[in-house]
Design a protein around this motif. Sequence first.
Motif, short mmCIF file in Angstrom:
data_model
loop_
_atom_site.label_atom_id
_atom_site.label_comp_id
_atom_site.label_asym_id
_atom_site.label_seq_id
_atom_site.Cartn_x
_atom_site.Cartn_y
_atom_site.Cartn_z
N THR A 45 -13.82 -53.28 -74.26
CA THR A 45 -13.31 -51.91 -74.30
C THR A 45 -13.48 -51.23 -72.95
N GLY A 46 -12.38 -50.67 -72.45
CA GLY A 46 -12.41 -49.90 -71.21
C GLY A 46 -12.11 -48.44 -71.49
N ASP A 47 -11.69 -47.73 -70.45
CA ASP A 47 -11.34 -46.32 -70.61
C ASP A 47 -9.91 -46.16 -71.13
N LEU A 48 -9.02 -47.06 -70.71
CA LEU A 48 -7.59 -46.94 -71.03
C LEU A 48 -7.13 -47.97 -72.03
N VAL A 49 -7.77 -49.12 -72.02
CA VAL A 49 -7.33 -50.21 -72.89
C VAL A 49 -8.50 -50.86 -73.60
N GLU A 50 -8.13 -51.51 -74.69
CA GLU A 50 -9.07 -52.40 -75.36
C GLU A 50 -8.40 -53.76 -75.42
N LEU A 51 -9.16 -54.80 -75.11
CA LEU A 51 -8.68 -56.17 -75.30
C LEU A 51 -9.34 -56.67 -76.57
N ARG A 52 -8.51 -57.09 -77.51
CA ARG A 52 -9.09 -57.58 -78.77
C ARG A 52 -8.30 -58.77 -79.29
N PRO A 53 -8.91 -59.54 -80.22
CA PRO A 53 -8.19 -60.70 -80.75
C PRO A 53 -6.85 -60.27 -81.35
N VAL A 54 -5.87 -61.14 -81.25
CA VAL A 54 -4.53 -60.85 -81.77
C VAL A 54 -4.51 -61.08 -83.28
N THR A 55 -4.07 -60.07 -84.03
CA THR A 55 -3.94 -60.21 -85.48
C THR A 55 -2.48 -60.52 -85.83
N ALA A 56 -2.25 -60.94 -87.08
CA ALA A 56 -0.87 -61.25 -87.50
C ALA A 56 0.05 -60.03 -87.35
N PRO A 57 -0.37 -58.81 -87.75
CA PRO A 57 0.52 -57.65 -87.53
C PRO A 57 0.79 -57.39 -86.04
N ASP A 58 -0.20 -57.68 -85.18
CA ASP A 58 0.02 -57.50 -83.73
C ASP A 58 1.19 -58.35 -83.26
N VAL A 59 1.33 -59.55 -83.85
CA VAL A 59 2.36 -60.48 -83.38
C VAL A 59 3.75 -59.91 -83.65
N VAL A 60 3.88 -59.14 -84.73
CA VAL A 60 5.18 -58.50 -85.01
C VAL A 60 5.54 -57.60 -83.84
N ARG A 61 4.55 -56.85 -83.36
CA ARG A 61 4.82 -55.94 -82.24
C ARG A 61 5.01 -56.71 -80.92
N LEU A 62 4.18 -57.73 -80.71
CA LEU A 62 4.33 -58.53 -79.48
C LEU A 62 5.71 -59.18 -79.43
N HIS A 63 6.17 -59.64 -80.58
CA HIS A 63 7.48 -60.28 -80.66
C HIS A 63 8.57 -59.31 -80.20
N ALA A 64 8.44 -58.03 -80.60
CA ALA A 64 9.43 -57.02 -80.18
C ALA A 64 9.25 -56.68 -78.69
N LEU A 65 8.00 -56.55 -78.25
CA LEU A 65 7.76 -56.16 -76.86
C LEU A 65 8.24 -57.24 -75.88
N MET A 66 8.19 -58.49 -76.31
CA MET A 66 8.63 -59.59 -75.44
C MET A 66 10.10 -59.48 -75.07
N ARG A 67 10.83 -58.68 -75.83
CA ARG A 67 12.26 -58.53 -75.54
C ARG A 67 12.54 -57.57 -74.40
N ASP A 68 11.49 -56.94 -73.87
CA ASP A 68 11.63 -56.06 -72.71
C ASP A 68 12.18 -56.91 -71.54
N PRO A 69 13.36 -56.57 -71.01
CA PRO A 69 13.96 -57.41 -69.96
C PRO A 69 13.07 -57.57 -68.73
N GLU A 70 12.28 -56.54 -68.42
CA GLU A 70 11.42 -56.64 -67.24
C GLU A 70 10.33 -57.70 -67.46
N VAL A 71 9.85 -57.79 -68.68
CA VAL A 71 8.85 -58.83 -68.97
C VAL A 71 9.49 -60.21 -68.80
N GLY A 72 10.69 -60.37 -69.34
CA GLY A 72 11.37 -61.67 -69.22
C GLY A 72 11.58 -62.07 -67.78
#
Length: 207
Positions: free
Chosen positions: A12-39
């Motif tokens: 845990t930091g001031d701006l972000v937390e790094l935590r294990p990926v849960t199954a619901p997180d993957v739904v969001r990661l799947h959508a975020l991966m479609r960001d053209p800049e990430v690709g």
Amino acid sequence: MPALPTDTPTLTGDLVELRPVTAPDVVRLHALMRDPEVGRLTGSVHDDAEPTGDPWTVEQLQEVYARWADDTDRVVWAVVDLGTGQVAGEAVLLDHDPDNASIGFRIWLGGARDRGLGTEATRLAVGHAFDVLGLHRVELEVYAFNPRARRVYEKVGFVLEGTKREALRYADGWVDCHVMGMLAQDWRRRRDRGSPAPGTTPPPPAR
Ligand SMILES: CC(C)(COP(=O)(O)OP(=O)(O)OC[C@H]1O[C@@H](n2cnc3c(N)ncnc32)[C@H](O)[C@@H]1OP(=O)(O)O)[C@@H](O)C(=O)NCCC(=O)NCCS
């Protein structure tokens, strides 16, 4: 040196937390991966017209993340934006080489960029590699058309070690790929010099 532990810690930091990926997180990661800049900036596509995001379904991606969670050569975190409570991307230590006490690093954020999240997430992950896992070296690759990521890595303490020339084909051209690395002594030296520790806000400049 032993394999990595399979339990992924929450950092845990001031701006972000790094935590294990849960199954619901993957739904969001799947959508975020479609960001053209990430690709584009992760080298996942080869021109602006190519659709971004991996070809897997959410369920297939959940299986991939579940497998990664059990891997002993990588640590995979969801990057949570503490300002919104939302998952913003992923940060990964990967390709652990126990004989040489080294590991790779990669990160991407979908949206939520240019607010300091990536810098802090990188510091937290790298701090874990050196201070907790006791590794000697962390390395990464960054394309020459990604000066923002390079700036982040330099701020954290990575140095340019070499360049793979024309390693990525993009549209009608070729893009160099820079290899950057940081050693445990570099990390300790920066810490002892008083560079901001992971999760801490640097003091305001003296007037
Ligand atoms: C790379 C990434 C993780 C960085 O995270 P971020 O939260 O956006 O970055 P931060 O806000 O912490 O820091 C950005 C820094 O780059 C600087 N920057 C932004 N655009 C820049 C540019 N075009 N050239 C040089 N520096 C730039 C900012 O000024 C800031 O530096 P500063 O703090 O000294 O002012 C994120 O932007 C991202 O995921 N991008 C898309 C995928 C990607 O590039 N992944 C990395 C692949 S190697």
